[in-house]
Motif scaffolding. Structure first.
Motif, PDB file in Angstrom:
ATOM      1  N   GLN A  97     -67.140 -59.695 -53.881  1.00  0.00           N
ATOM      2  CA  GLN A  97     -68.438 -59.136 -54.419  1.00  0.00           C
ATOM      3  C   GLN A  97     -69.550 -60.088 -54.009  1.00  0.00           C
ATOM      4  O   GLN A  97     -70.699 -59.614 -53.577  1.00  0.00           O
ATOM      5  CB  GLN A  97     -68.415 -59.527 -56.097  1.00  0.00           C
ATOM      6  CG  GLN A  97     -67.433 -58.805 -56.563  1.00  0.00           C
ATOM      7  CD  GLN A  97     -67.605 -57.278 -56.630  1.00  0.00           C
ATOM      8  OE1 GLN A  97     -68.650 -56.651 -56.576  1.00  0.00           O
ATOM      9  NE2 GLN A  97     -66.616 -56.385 -56.950  1.00  0.00           N
ATOM     10  N   TRP A 102     -65.470 -63.817 -50.016  1.00  0.00           N
ATOM     11  CA  TRP A 102     -64.733 -63.186 -48.649  1.00  0.00           C
ATOM     12  C   TRP A 102     -63.937 -64.443 -48.179  1.00  0.00           C
ATOM     13  O   TRP A 102     -63.072 -64.304 -47.496  1.00  0.00           O
ATOM     14  CB  TRP A 102     -65.984 -62.814 -47.782  1.00  0.00           C
ATOM     15  CG  TRP A 102     -66.273 -61.404 -48.031  1.00  0.00           C
ATOM     16  CD1 TRP A 102     -67.479 -61.113 -48.938  1.00  0.00           C
ATOM     17  CD2 TRP A 102     -65.651 -60.027 -47.866  1.00  0.00           C
ATOM     18  NE1 TRP A 102     -67.492 -59.777 -48.808  1.00  0.00           N
ATOM     19  CE2 TRP A 102     -66.609 -59.150 -48.340  1.00  0.00           C
ATOM     20  CE3 TRP A 102     -64.509 -60.017 -47.121  1.00  0.00           C
ATOM     21  CZ2 TRP A 102     -66.105 -57.936 -48.275  1.00  0.00           C
ATOM     22  CZ3 TRP A 102     -63.987 -58.912 -47.038  1.00  0.00           C
ATOM     23  CH2 TRP A 102     -64.901 -57.700 -47.541  1.00  0.00           C
ATOM     24  N   SER A 126     -67.743 -49.263 -49.966  1.00  0.00           N
ATOM     25  CA  SER A 126     -68.356 -50.442 -50.594  1.00  0.00           C
ATOM     26  C   SER A 126     -68.506 -51.808 -49.835  1.00  0.00           C
ATOM     27  O   SER A 126     -69.519 -52.256 -49.866  1.00  0.00           O
ATOM     28  CB  SER A 126     -68.036 -50.447 -52.096  1.00  0.00           C
ATOM     29  OG  SER A 126     -66.903 -51.377 -52.311  1.00  0.00           O
ATOM     30  N   VAL A 127     -67.293 -52.025 -49.241  1.00  0.00           N
ATOM     31  CA  VAL A 127     -67.442 -53.292 -48.308  1.00  0.00           C
ATOM     32  C   VAL A 127     -67.523 -53.136 -47.020  1.00  0.00           C
ATOM     33  O   VAL A 127     -68.050 -54.294 -46.357  1.00  0.00           O
ATOM     34  CB  VAL A 127     -66.135 -53.910 -48.975  1.00  0.00           C
ATOM     35  CG1 VAL A 127     -65.821 -53.936 -50.030  1.00  0.00           C
ATOM     36  CG2 VAL A 127     -64.784 -53.068 -48.130  1.00  0.00           C
ATOM     37  N   GLU A 129     -69.504 -51.873 -45.042  1.00  0.00           N
ATOM     38  CA  GLU A 129     -71.050 -52.047 -44.283  1.00  0.00           C
ATOM     39  C   GLU A 129     -71.739 -53.066 -44.734  1.00  0.00           C
ATOM     40  O   GLU A 129     -72.753 -53.667 -44.008  1.00  0.00           O
ATOM     41  CB  GLU A 129     -71.774 -50.767 -45.045  1.00  0.00           C
ATOM     42  CG  GLU A 129     -71.551 -49.454 -44.564  1.00  0.00           C
ATOM     43  CD  GLU A 129     -71.431 -49.246 -43.239  1.00  0.00           C
ATOM     44  OE1 GLU A 129     -72.193 -49.647 -42.333  1.00  0.00           O
ATOM     45  OE2 GLU A 129     -70.462 -48.586 -43.136  1.00  0.00           O
ATOM     46  N   LYS A 130     -71.158 -54.249 -45.534  1.00  0.00           N
ATOM     47  CA  LYS A 130     -71.541 -55.485 -45.598  1.00  0.00           C
ATOM     48  C   LYS A 130     -71.485 -56.386 -44.596  1.00  0.00           C
ATOM     49  O   LYS A 130     -70.354 -56.279 -43.793  1.00  0.00           O
ATOM     50  CB  LYS A 130     -70.942 -56.145 -46.834  1.00  0.00           C
ATOM     51  CG  LYS A 130     -71.223 -55.230 -48.093  1.00  0.00           C
ATOM     52  CD  LYS A 130     -70.744 -55.908 -49.484  1.00  0.00           C
ATOM     53  CE  LYS A 130     -70.833 -55.279 -50.751  1.00  0.00           C
ATOM     54  NZ  LYS A 130     -70.235 -55.846 -51.916  1.00  0.00           N
ATOM     55  N   GLU A 131     -72.418 -56.928 -44.250  1.00  0.00           N
ATOM     56  CA  GLU A 131     -72.242 -58.180 -42.995  1.00  0.00           C
ATOM     57  C   GLU A 131     -71.509 -59.266 -43.105  1.00  0.00           C
ATOM     58  O   GLU A 131     -70.376 -59.562 -42.374  1.00  0.00           O
ATOM     59  CB  GLU A 131     -73.670 -58.837 -43.015  1.00  0.00           C
ATOM     60  CG  GLU A 131     -73.839 -59.606 -41.737  1.00  0.00           C
ATOM     61  CD  GLU A 131     -73.842 -58.822 -40.451  1.00  0.00           C
ATOM     62  OE1 GLU A 131     -73.204 -59.400 -39.357  1.00  0.00           O
ATOM     63  OE2 GLU A 131     -74.328 -57.779 -40.594  1.00  0.00           O
ATOM     64  N   SER A 132     -70.962 -59.559 -44.544  1.00  0.00           N
ATOM     65  CA  SER A 132     -69.962 -60.586 -44.827  1.00  0.00           C
ATOM     66  C   SER A 132     -68.725 -60.040 -44.612  1.00  0.00           C
ATOM     67  O   SER A 132     -67.680 -60.658 -44.167  1.00  0.00           O
ATOM     68  CB  SER A 132     -69.872 -60.988 -46.490  1.00  0.00           C
ATOM     69  OG  SER A 132     -70.046 -59.994 -47.131  1.00  0.00           O
ATOM     70  N   PHE A 133     -68.318 -58.625 -44.825  1.00  0.00           N
ATOM     71  CA  PHE A 133     -67.042 -57.979 -44.041  1.00  0.00           C
ATOM     72  C   PHE A 133     -66.845 -58.075 -42.780  1.00  0.00           C
ATOM     73  O   PHE A 133     -65.833 -58.501 -42.125  1.00  0.00           O
ATOM     74  CB  PHE A 133     -67.030 -56.603 -44.556  1.00  0.00           C
ATOM     75  CG  PHE A 133     -65.936 -55.663 -44.211  1.00  0.00           C
ATOM     76  CD1 PHE A 133     -64.496 -55.903 -44.451  1.00  0.00           C
ATOM     77  CD2 PHE A 133     -66.450 -54.789 -43.039  1.00  0.00           C
ATOM     78  CE1 PHE A 133     -63.712 -55.244 -44.245  1.00  0.00           C
ATOM     79  CE2 PHE A 133     -65.362 -53.984 -42.520  1.00  0.00           C
ATOM     80  CZ  PHE A 133     -64.135 -54.139 -42.820  1.00  0.00           C
ATOM     81  N   LYS A 134     -68.114 -58.005 -42.176  1.00  0.00           N
ATOM     82  CA  LYS A 134     -67.858 -57.926 -40.605  1.00  0.00           C
ATOM     83  C   LYS A 134     -67.634 -59.170 -40.147  1.00  0.00           C
ATOM     84  O   LYS A 134     -66.995 -59.298 -38.845  1.00  0.00           O
ATOM     85  CB  LYS A 134     -69.182 -57.242 -39.964  1.00  0.00           C
ATOM     86  CG  LYS A 134     -69.773 -55.914 -40.557  1.00  0.00           C
ATOM     87  CD  LYS A 134     -71.022 -55.297 -39.917  1.00  0.00           C
ATOM     88  CE  LYS A 134     -71.274 -54.017 -40.497  1.00  0.00           C
ATOM     89  NZ  LYS A 134     -72.683 -53.680 -40.137  1.00  0.00           N
ATOM     90  N   SER A 139     -61.452 -58.140 -41.710  1.00  0.00           N
ATOM     91  CA  SER A 139     -62.042 -56.984 -40.967  1.00  0.00           C
ATOM     92  C   SER A 139     -61.161 -56.350 -39.903  1.00  0.00           C
ATOM     93  O   SER A 139     -61.208 -55.063 -39.383  1.00  0.00           O
ATOM     94  CB  SER A 139     -63.561 -57.146 -40.691  1.00  0.00           C
ATOM     95  OG  SER A 139     -63.519 -58.104 -39.449  1.00  0.00           O
TER      96      SER A 139
END
Length: 590
Positions: A97, A102, A126-127, A129-134, A139
């Motif tokens: 979240q 992460w 939901s995850v 597109e998040k910068e933290s995911f990339k 990833s």
């Protein structure tokens, strides 16, 4: 029924339910104001598990541990059981979240050697597109959505050889510091523990589970996914955040579905007391709730009494309150207060200020029994340095034996040998699991006094952090119950006690001076010393594990870094920082 399932696997048991009670609801997923989001029958659960198992095997995903990243309880149950059917080691993990979550996910994935993550479209969308995911290492993994398994013909599924020696799942401990440890839980461990749990609770197919507990944690996974499948009963589940936002939703679900078995850590009962309004209580019927267990953190007698008094008008019975003790390494549950017997307590001899008969551990507050061991488990109290058995009433480290104890820590042979293969002095034929918890046995019942690493040594005496925290919380009503962390720091070469407390909002500075004075007065009278520092922080500011435990070592590290005392963003007040008030409280309490 319990005897007939001892030689069966979890997949055998689910298939039996699917054959004999195909239309019975296995899981119900609730959202918002306890509205039904999704349900699944035992027949549908079996069919979906077969689809997932076939897909994993056909694509070669059954060769290494697979991470489960799902917050929909129905999807989670299907994915977990699909891994069981395929003989794949599942690694339940929290859906990230925020930024820190992460990094935890990356740590778990690295330690477990994760290459494939099972999720669903909603979570993935939901995850991704998040910068933290990339920026995270996960990833780069293969993200498999459950919807990809829909096209599989489940009738092609066949039983596979389960004697592969692999763990059924890895339960990553929510410890406070250091490298994450994956507890290797076998299917034999699971069946041994859930069978004992079913016997303890007197559970049957007519039982109704209700839970909001995280499913990546042992209490949620074993208690409210695996155990209901084992006995073939209905389990009603909501997301943790829905409970946190409005605690009444938990009790409303118990009331609406006539839940018989539900529980949580101590803080959840406190949250119900502070956040559920009187008019909401009058709409509840809790008469069916015969097993209200409390575990995962110290059980406060005051909390239990207040909860009963508050909700007895809704039909809640005091005998339903069942304090338990357990941990991930024991699959879930170790001991519990016997149902319908009542809670035993032990109060030290406060009038003479003598500590509990112990290994020099000063205990002043009343302790709540965690009951007797369940199943084939044995509890031994051991002096942790000499590794000798202690007599009844003496505090020492809790050592365990039993068929529900896990296989060890994933890819961590050194820690496995140290913790899971401990031996008593002079005896080398038997191995024990070292819990790291301190406790004692009294009249056959287990009492937990704290963690070894959370013992403070002040002026040559040992004090349990939990005892200091409870004393502080009882000294003033504006200190939030279960919202304190006690630890020690070295000042001029001497070990000193520091206390950080969450307090209610809106208190003026003068009000904080009064609270500090009362805390110091309590410490002086109960323990014979004053705290070096008392810090007040906002509600819910202290870091907690997924089961609600205060992460004391993290709090201590942040304190030493100045995080809790640097500005008004993190701290309302610091005794050590404000010399004026330090002098005042010293005069009041000295």
């Amino acid at each position: 029924m319990m005897n007939s399932t001892n030689d069966k696997s979890l997949s055998d048991i689910l298939m039996s339910h699917a054959e004999h009670t195909p239309t019975r609801t296995a899981f119900t997923f609730l959202v918002d104001t306890c509205q039904v989001k999704e349900t699944i029958s035992f027949f549908e659960l079996d069919m979906t598990a077969r689809k997932i198992s076939l897909f994993l095997t056909a694509n070669g995903f059954n060769r290494q541990p697979l991470m489960l990243l799902l917050d929909n309880p129905v999807h989670f149950a299907c994915a977990f059981l699909g891994c069981i059917y395929a003989g794949v080691t599942a690694v339940p993990a929290p859906v990230p979240q925020f930024g820190k979550s992460w990094s935890r996910l990356d740590s778990i994935a690295y330690d477990a050697g994760i290459e494939v993550i099972i999720t669903d479209r909603q979570v993935f969308q939901s995850v991704r597109e998040k910068e933290s995911f990339k920026q995270s290492s996960v990833s780069a993994c293969r993200w498999l959505t459950l919807q990809e398994c829909d096209c599989v013909d489940e009738t092609l599924w066949r039983r596979s050889d389960k004697s592969n020696g692999k763990p059924a799942f890895l339960q990553y401990t929510s410890g406070s510091t250091g490298k994450p440890k994956g507890v290797m839980v076998s299917e034999q461990n699971i069946l041994a523990n859930v069978s004992a749990i079913a016997t303890y609770f007197g559970a049957s197919a007519n039982s109704v589970h209700v839970s909001w507990l995280p499913l990546f944690h042992d209490m949620g996974l074993v208690g409210h996914i695996i155990h209901p499948v084992f006995i073939g009963c209905h389990s009603v589940i909501m997301k943790p955040l829905d409970f946190i936002k409005r605690p009444v939703r938990w009790l409303k679900a118990i009331s609406d579905y006539q839940g018989t078995l539900s529980g949580a850590p101590n803080f959840a009962y406190e949250l119900c007391l502070s956040r559920i309004k009187e008019h909401e209580s009058t709409e509840l019927d809790l008469s069916s709730w015969c097993s209200a267990y409390i575990g995962a953190e110290p059980v406060r007698l005051k909390t239990l009494d207040k909860f009963y008094q508050r909700f007895k008008s809704a039909g809640f019975q005091k005998k339903s309150l069942l304090p338990l003790y357990g941990l991930s390494e024991s699959t879930l549950m170790v001991s519990g207060v016997e149902p319908n017997v009542g809670i035993a307590t032990h109060k030290p001899m406060n009038s003479s200020k003598k500590s509990l008969s112990s290994s020099n551990l000063n205990i002043q507050n009343e302790l709540v029994s965690c009951g007797i061991p369940i199943g084939d488990q044995k509890v031994t109290i051991v002096e942790p340095v000499s590794c000798t058995v202690l007599p009844e009433g003496k505090i020492g480290e809790v050592w365990l034996t039993g068929s529900n104890l896990a296989m060890g820590y994933w890819r961590n042979e050194k820690e496995t040998n140290r913790v899971f293969k401990a031996q008593l002095k002079g005896k080398t034929s038997k191995q024990y699991f070292r819990t790291g918890d301190l406790g004692f046995i009294r009249e056959g019942e287990l009492y937990i006094t704290g963690r070894i690493k959370d013992v403070l040594i002040i002026k040559g005496e040992n004090f349990a952090a939990t005892d200091l925290e409870l004393t502080a919380e009882q000294s003033h009503p504006d200190i939030i119950n279960g919202g304190s962390a006690a630890f020690s720091v070295f000042v001029d070469g001497e070990e000193k006690a520091v206390l950080i407390c969450e307090i209610e909002k809106g208190l003026c500075l003068a009000g904080k001076d009064v609270i500090v004075a009362m805390v110091c007065d309590s410490f002086s009278s109960e323990f014979g010393f004053l705290p070096f520092d008392v810090v007040f922080v906002k509600p819910h500011a202290l870091p907690r594990t997924t089961s609600g435990k205060i992460m004391r070592q993290n709090v201590r590290a942040d304190y030493l870094d100045g995080f809790w005392t640097q500005d008004e963003k993190t701290s309302y007040y610091s005794l050590a920082k404000n010399r004026k008030y330090h002098q005042i409280t010293g005069e009041i309490c000295g």
